[in-house]
Design an enzyme around this catalytic site. Sequence first.
Site, PDB file in Angstrom:
ATOM      1  N   ARG A  35      28.589  11.223  13.973  1.00 45.69           N
ATOM      2  CA  ARG A  35      27.721  11.999  13.071  1.00 45.69           C
ATOM      3  C   ARG A  35      26.252  11.703  13.309  1.00 45.69           C
ATOM      4  O   ARG A  35      25.408  12.590  13.196  1.00 45.69           O
ATOM      5  CB  ARG A  35      28.088  11.701  11.620  1.00 45.69           C
ATOM      6  CG  ARG A  35      29.372  12.386  11.232  1.00 45.69           C
ATOM      7  CD  ARG A  35      29.776  12.041   9.841  1.00 45.69           C
ATOM      8  NE  ARG A  35      30.861  12.894   9.408  1.00 45.69           N
ATOM      9  CZ  ARG A  35      31.660  12.621   8.391  1.00 45.69           C
ATOM     10  NH1 ARG A  35      31.500  11.499   7.719  1.00 45.69           N
ATOM     11  NH2 ARG A  35      32.615  13.443   8.057  1.00 45.69           N
ATOM     12  N   LYS A 198      49.145  19.712   2.104  1.00 44.89           N
ATOM     13  CA  LYS A 198      49.509  20.624   1.011  1.00 44.89           C
ATOM     14  C   LYS A 198      49.118  22.077   1.240  1.00 44.89           C
ATOM     15  O   LYS A 198      48.138  22.366   1.910  1.00 44.89           O
ATOM     16  CB  LYS A 198      48.833  20.152  -0.279  1.00 44.89           C
ATOM     17  CG  LYS A 198      49.403  18.841  -0.768  1.00 44.89           C
ATOM     18  CD  LYS A 198      48.702  18.419  -2.031  1.00 44.89           C
ATOM     19  CE  LYS A 198      49.404  17.221  -2.657  1.00 44.89           C
ATOM     20  NZ  LYS A 198      48.735  16.793  -3.874  1.00 44.89           N
ATOM     21  N   GLY A 354      38.883  17.008   9.062  1.00 45.67           N
ATOM     22  CA  GLY A 354      38.877  15.599   9.446  1.00 45.67           C
ATOM     23  C   GLY A 354      40.108  15.159  10.206  1.00 45.67           C
ATOM     24  O   GLY A 354      40.013  14.478  11.226  1.00 45.67           O
ATOM     25  N   GLY A 377      36.099  20.378   4.607  1.00 41.72           N
ATOM     26  CA  GLY A 377      35.969  21.218   3.416  1.00 41.72           C
ATOM     27  C   GLY A 377      34.982  22.349   3.651  1.00 41.72           C
ATOM     28  O   GLY A 377      35.219  23.491   3.221  1.00 41.72           O
TER      29      GLY A 377
HETATM   30  P1  AMP Z   1      45.148  17.555   4.816  1.00 41.23           P
HETATM   31  O1  AMP Z   1      44.074  16.667   4.293  1.00 41.23           O
HETATM   32  O2  AMP Z   1      45.732  18.478   3.802  1.00 41.23           O
HETATM   33  O3  AMP Z   1      44.741  18.263   6.091  1.00 41.23           O
HETATM   34  O4  AMP Z   1      46.374  16.596   5.180  1.00 41.23           O
HETATM   35  C1  AMP Z   1      46.331  15.670   6.232  1.00 41.23           C
HETATM   36  C2  AMP Z   1      47.426  14.664   6.037  1.00 41.23           C
HETATM   37  O5  AMP Z   1      48.661  15.334   5.973  1.00 41.23           O
HETATM   38  C3  AMP Z   1      47.556  13.667   7.160  1.00 41.23           C
HETATM   39  O6  AMP Z   1      47.141  12.415   6.698  1.00 41.23           O
HETATM   40  C4  AMP Z   1      49.039  13.687   7.498  1.00 41.23           C
HETATM   41  O7  AMP Z   1      49.592  12.395   7.605  1.00 41.23           O
HETATM   42  C5  AMP Z   1      49.648  14.398   6.315  1.00 41.23           C
HETATM   43  N1  AMP Z   1      50.917  15.057   6.675  1.00 41.23           N
HETATM   44  C6  AMP Z   1      51.187  15.849   7.714  1.00 41.23           C
HETATM   45  N2  AMP Z   1      52.472  16.198   7.745  1.00 41.23           N
HETATM   46  C7  AMP Z   1      53.067  15.621   6.692  1.00 41.23           C
HETATM   47  C8  AMP Z   1      54.393  15.590   6.201  1.00 41.23           C
HETATM   48  N3  AMP Z   1      55.377  16.241   6.817  1.00 41.23           N
HETATM   49  N4  AMP Z   1      54.642  14.880   5.082  1.00 41.23           N
HETATM   50  C9  AMP Z   1      53.654  14.213   4.459  1.00 41.23           C
HETATM   51  N5  AMP Z   1      52.376  14.203   4.873  1.00 41.23           N
HETATM   52  C10 AMP Z   1      52.087  14.885   5.983  1.00 41.23           C
END
Ligand code: AMP
Length: 396
Positions: A35, A198, A354, A377
């Site tokens: 950064r 999610k 990220g 974000g």
């Molecule tokens: P996000 O911040 O929503 O992009 O989520 C990223 C996180 O999702 C990472 O730290 C991954 O470890 C987690 N992730 C990816 N696949 C899965 C899964 N099948 N179950 C639980 N967490 C997950």
Amino acid sequence: MKTIDSYNFNNKKALVRVDFNVPMDINFSITDDTRIRSALPTINKIIADGGAVIIMSHLGRPKDATEEKYSLRHIVKHLSKLLNRPVLFADDCISKEAKSIAKELKAGEILLLENLRFYKQETAGTLSFASDLASMGDVYVNDAFGTAHRAHASTTIIANYFPNDKVFGYLMANEVANINKVLNNAEKPFTAILGGAKVSGKILVIDKLLDKIDNLIIGGGMAYTFIKAQGGKVGNSLVEDDKLNVALKILIDAKAKGVNVYIPVDTVAAASFSNEAEQQTVDISCIPNGFLGLDIGTASEKIFEEIIHNSKTILWNGPMGVFEMSSYEHGTKAIATAIVKATKKGAYSLIGGGDSVAAINKFRLVKEVSYLSTGGGALLEYIENGNLPGVKAIEG
Ligand code: AMP
């Protein structure tokens, strides 16, 4: 709108908002200075023009100024080394002393202000705080894309004080140009790959993308909500039960808009959330009781790879599995490698968020994709709204 290249900073004091929110170890050594490096071209241009630079940034989420571990003092030495010149430091961003150093600043000199978030007025977007900051400079430069989705004092409100003297820094201009290229001028087929934990944070993004893309690949934790919504058995996998209808609606809308949706067909299911847990690759709709899906399986990889290889524009946000653990990194690595291959064949690939950027870093593929966004974000909100407060403040 003026661009940084058309602006002459000679004899001007430039207030530059950057994102120096860098990770540090317990000894305050910077563990990743990407950064800081990203902001150097902007700082160097101002200096080369004969201007002076007043740098504003946040670091972490301090409650107040007592949290010394969030002091930007810790980065002065490193910044000075990268710029190859001294960097002055004001240990309170709007104090009398800060203003007096700013007043005396000469061409070629650089002043770093203490963490803006030591004042709660920064995130509150307080007018008087923005005005205090503004009083120190002649021109405002925003080079902090990562915080451009926040209407904070230093990212948005401050621009009001510089109606004719506000520009994007190089990093910010680059980010905006690259996202606009994908959103407005994408060569087809256009494939969006969404993963991560999610569905909830990505619903609006998917909604917007459905009008622009040809293919939607869904992986990561969010895939299991789609599987359950369609009647599949997902065991203990991450599921948002209150989003089952949303998932179904996305599938219906996609069909109506002619977008092909690809959801994993198999998964690496583990007996617990651990790298060493018992694992088996199974049909994603028949995950055994007690098991949870932590990565996509190889059959899904093959299907996704083929779509990616045949795409001309690729947008990727979110890992396919829990890539931080070596047992579940395979799917994310396969997707990253497929994006690299497509890019070599002439596709344009934009990776943001990220975790996808961390994955690309982990697999050492940074130089092999078209553009890595510094905003997670901010990137998602730009897609959702077609603009950001920090971008509008400069353009308006
Ligand atoms: P996000 O911040 O929503 O992009 O989520 C990223 C996180 O999702 C990472 O730290 C991954 O470890 C987690 N992730 C990816 N696949 C899965 C899964 N099948 N179950 C639980 N967490 C997950």
